[in-house]
Enzyme design. Structure first.
Site, PDB file in Angstrom:
ATOM      1  N   HIS A 339       0.849  -1.186   0.000  1.00 59.13           N
ATOM      2  CA  HIS A 339       0.000   0.000   0.000  1.00 59.13           C
ATOM      3  C   HIS A 339       0.896   1.251   0.000  1.00 59.13           C
ATOM      4  O   HIS A 339       1.753   1.403   0.870  1.00 59.13           O
ATOM      5  CB  HIS A 339      -0.911  -0.012   1.222  1.00 59.13           C
ATOM      6  N   ALA A 340       0.711   2.123  -0.989  1.00 59.62           N
ATOM      7  CA  ALA A 340       1.621   3.250  -1.168  1.00 59.62           C
ATOM      8  C   ALA A 340       1.620   4.188   0.028  1.00 59.62           C
ATOM      9  O   ALA A 340       0.577   4.478   0.603  1.00 59.62           O
ATOM     10  CB  ALA A 340       1.222   4.029  -2.425  1.00 59.62           C
ATOM     11  N   HIS A 369       0.798  11.702  -6.307  1.00 56.78           N
ATOM     12  CA  HIS A 369       0.113  11.888  -5.030  1.00 56.78           C
ATOM     13  C   HIS A 369       1.089  11.721  -3.853  1.00 56.78           C
ATOM     14  O   HIS A 369       1.136  12.545  -2.943  1.00 56.78           O
ATOM     15  CB  HIS A 369      -1.046  10.886  -4.908  1.00 56.78           C
ATOM     16  N   GLU A 370       1.865  10.645  -3.873  1.00 55.45           N
ATOM     17  CA  GLU A 370       2.764  10.368  -2.739  1.00 55.45           C
ATOM     18  C   GLU A 370       3.834  11.451  -2.593  1.00 55.45           C
ATOM     19  O   GLU A 370       4.169  11.862  -1.492  1.00 55.45           O
ATOM     20  CB  GLU A 370       3.418   8.993  -2.885  1.00 55.45           C
ATOM     21  N   HIS A 373       2.855  14.356  -0.508  1.00 60.83           N
ATOM     22  CA  HIS A 373       3.110  14.203   0.930  1.00 60.83           C
ATOM     23  C   HIS A 373       4.566  14.557   1.253  1.00 60.83           C
ATOM     24  O   HIS A 373       4.847  15.280   2.192  1.00 60.83           O
ATOM     25  CB  HIS A 373       2.855  12.764   1.371  1.00 60.83           C
ATOM     26  N   GLU A 397      -3.743  14.883   2.657  1.00 60.53           N
ATOM     27  CA  GLU A 397      -4.192  14.031   1.561  1.00 60.53           C
ATOM     28  C   GLU A 397      -4.488  14.845   0.305  1.00 60.53           C
ATOM     29  O   GLU A 397      -4.360  14.364  -0.815  1.00 60.53           O
ATOM     30  CB  GLU A 397      -5.449  13.248   1.963  1.00 60.53           C
ATOM     31  N   HIS A 497     -11.511   1.135   7.887  1.00 61.15           N
ATOM     32  CA  HIS A 497     -11.299   2.253   8.800  1.00 61.15           C
ATOM     33  C   HIS A 497     -12.161   2.173  10.058  1.00 61.15           C
ATOM     34  O   HIS A 497     -11.813   2.746  11.089  1.00 61.15           O
ATOM     35  CB  HIS A 497     -11.522   3.576   8.069  1.00 61.15           C
ATOM     36  N   TYR A 507     -10.832  12.292   4.475  1.00 57.90           N
ATOM     37  CA  TYR A 507     -10.921  11.969   3.050  1.00 57.90           C
ATOM     38  C   TYR A 507     -12.018  12.775   2.370  1.00 57.90           C
ATOM     39  O   TYR A 507     -11.895  13.155   1.209  1.00 57.90           O
ATOM     40  CB  TYR A 507     -11.126  10.465   2.848  1.00 57.90           C
TER      41      TYR A 507
HETATM   42 ZN   LIG Z   1      -2.033   9.895   0.648  1.00 55.05          ZN
END
Ligand SMILES: [Zn+2]
Length: 598
Positions: A339-340, A369-370, A373, A397, A497, A507
């Site tokens: 999971h990234a 996306h990563e 972060h 996020e 979750h 989210y």
């Molecule tokens: Zn993320």
């Protein structure tokens, strides 16, 4: 991903004794206390991060035990810190210091009761629930291969057989009933811990993280939802009519949609059924996955594309250690968590990603996306420890997704992956696919914590767990279960979750914020055309605006951070409406004379 402050450390015994013995709390004492907390945590977080990194990239019993131990210590120790901080928090402190005390108190997602036996019970229950979820399997009656979530999700994504879908859906949801009793106890214990810290319950504790009174924040999320609801209704009506054409009686032309027909176990994102609902001329004329495959694009090359996006905005390139220490591909010889995630191991410049990249369009977006972060983490690394995080958890996020919104066909042309961009007439297909992902998600992103807030407050009693869940899913999403449900079921825990105690509102917020950020940055970059065609690639002014917000971390309330980037102090879902305006017009045409709503 790991970007949060990892609480988890024992204050040295001497220091503890010194503070405990302090006769009277003073502002100076408060400052020294907080300095000590920050330096101690800062050093020891690095050790903790390394334990988690090794576990995630080398899963064996020992690394799991070491990582779990670190988590348990963390929670207990942070609770101790919070209690020790109480006498100082009541003092008239300067704003920065007061904020640090506030953030320390809010750094927990679960507060263990001070009774050690209860604290241990709570830890046992939460890890057992996560374990039950992780091991969840469905074994079809009369033999046949047992399927895990991955296998069942594949059926939900690809099968077009209504009975097979129903069976896979019901099969997965059957993992949840054993979690009902433990969950009920977890609610009691977590609430007890939250009350000891002065919160009404755990839900109120979660809502307090947003720099406004808990009730006002709940109302704020409703306001945002009501802004986008007409767009959701239009999408829902269009998809329902297409599904009715395909499934006939299994999906009536009016009323709610059957939850197992939307391509996803929780009906939370519907992009898997894009081929089913796409208009005939939706093909944009290119396929990024095929392009990446044909060029035999190496994983590191994909990461360089993403890094290049950020350097084009004026950010410094990633450090050499990023390239040496990251995990880019699935190792052949060991188990890893694929999971990234994006990491900031030492709170200085030891940035890393952990991803298992394949040359696909999806992973191309994922790595943009990563790195969002990572660049956020680096931008706030000059802040003191307590301020090293996103302005709120939705912001972190949202950053990577904001950048991903700039991965337009025109951007692909600029970086040489595509020869010509498709004409605007192809936008409907591209927008519809994105709406199935981002618009379909909004009501789901909202209702998970709507349910949990009410459970924690006691307004939903254990005898109503499942009914209340489906009431909310009907109200917000307009979906119904494919088979009858009762209180013998416990469907909320069939979502990770809920089983694993991860708050979810972040989210929902990220989904709203990314469009607001994209609109502001696109305008700063001088893009005046339709928002869905804007890319901020290569624009230094957009980069400057973005960095102005990122480098604040959580040193100020989030409206201040939002203002730096957007000039607005309120979250605003109208940017979503702007972005999808051409699609809304098209959907309204398709829905003409058809029922809308359920
Ligand atoms: Zn993320």
């Amino acid at each position: 991903m790991r970007h949060t402050l990892l609480p988890g450390i024992f204050l040295p015994a001497i220091a503890l004794a010194a503070f405990a013995a302090a006769p009277r709390a003073t502002v100076d004492g408060a400052r020294r206390f907080m300095d000590n907390v920050e330096t101690t945590l800062d050093k020891l977080n690095v050790v903790d991060n390394r334990a988690q990194w090794v576990r995630d990239t080398y899963i064996i019993d020992d690394t799991e035990i070491l990582a779990a131990q670190a988590d348990e210590d963390s929670i207990r120790q942070t609770v101790d810190f919070v209690h020790q901080a109480e006498p100082f928090a009541a003092l008239p402190l300067p704003p920065d210091l007061a904020r640090k005390f506030q953030l320390l108190k809010l750094s927990l997602t679960i507060a263990a009761p001070s009774d050690p036996a209860k604290a241990a019970e709570l830890t046992r229950i939460t890890s057992a629930m996560e374990g039950t979820y992780g091991k969840g399997k469905y074994c079809p009656p009369g033999g046949g291969k047992c399927l895990d979530l991955e296998g069942l999700s594949r059926i939900l994504r690809t099968s077009r057989n209504a009975d097979e879908l129903k069976q896979a859906w019901a099969g997965w949801h059957a993992i949840a009933p054993p979690m009902r009793q433990p969950f009920q106890r977890y609610v009691e214990l977590a609430n007890e811990g939250a009350r000891e810290l002065g919160f009404a319950d755990t839900g109120a504790m979660w809502r307090s993280k947003y720099d406004m009174p808990a009730d006002q924040f709940a109302a704020e999320t409703d306001r945002l939802w009501n802004q986008v609801r007409p767009l959701y209704l239009a999408l829902h009506a269009y998809v329902r009519s297409r599904l009715h054409q395909i499934y006939g009686d299994a999906q009536p032309a009016t009323g709610p949609i059957r939850a197992d027909l939307l391509g996803n176990m929780w009906a939370q994102q519907w992009d898997s059924i894009f081929p089913l609902v796409a208009p005939a001329d939706a093909d944009p004329g290119y396929d990024l996955t095929k392009i990446l495959e044909a060029r035999k694009t190496e994983p590191k090359r994909m990461v360089h594309y993403a890094e290049n996006f950020f350097t084009s905005l004026g950010f410094a390139p990633l450090p050499p250690t990023f390239w040496e220490r990251s995990l880019f591909v699935r190792p052949r010889d060991r188990d890893v968590v694929c999971h990234a995630s994006a990491w900031d191991v030492d709170g200085k410049d030891d940035l890393r990603v952990k991803v298992c990249l394949e040359p696909t369009a999806e992973d191309f977006i994922t790595i943009h996306h990563e790195l969002g972060h990572n660049f956020y983490q680096r931008a706030y690394d000059t802040q003191p420890l307590m301020f090293r995080d996103g302005a709120n958890d939705g912001f972190h996020e949202a950053i990577g997704d904001t950048i991903a919104l700039s991965v337009t066909p025109e951007y692909l042309v600029k970086i040489g992956l595509l020869d010509v961009a498709p004409p605007p007439s192809k936008d409907t297909g591209l927008l519809l696919r994105k709406a199935l992902e981002k618009i379909a998600f909004l009501p789901f992103g909202l209702l998970i914590d709507r349910w949990r807030w009410e459970v924690f407050s006691g307004r939903i009693t254990p005898a109503q767990y499942t009914r209340a869940w489906w009431d909310l899913r009907l109200k917000y999403q307009g979906v119904v279960p494919p088979v009858e449900r009762s209180e013998a079921d416990f469907d909320p825990a069939a979502k990770y979750h809920v089983a694993a105690n991860v708050p979810y509102t972040r989210y929902f917020l990220a989904d709203i914020l990314q469009f607001q950020f994209h609109r502001a940055l696109s305008r700063a970059a001088g893009c005046t055309g339709p928002l869905n065609r804007c890319s901020i690639y290569g624009n230094q002014e957009a980069g400057r605006r973005l960095n102005a917000m990122l480098e604040m971390g959580q040193s100020k309330p989030w409206p201040d951070a939002l203002y730096e980037l957007t000039g607005q102090r309120e979250m605003d879902a109208t940017a979503i409406l702007d972005y999808f305006a051409p699609l809304k017009k098209w959907l309204d045409q398709q829905n003409q004379g058809q029922p809308v709503g359920w």
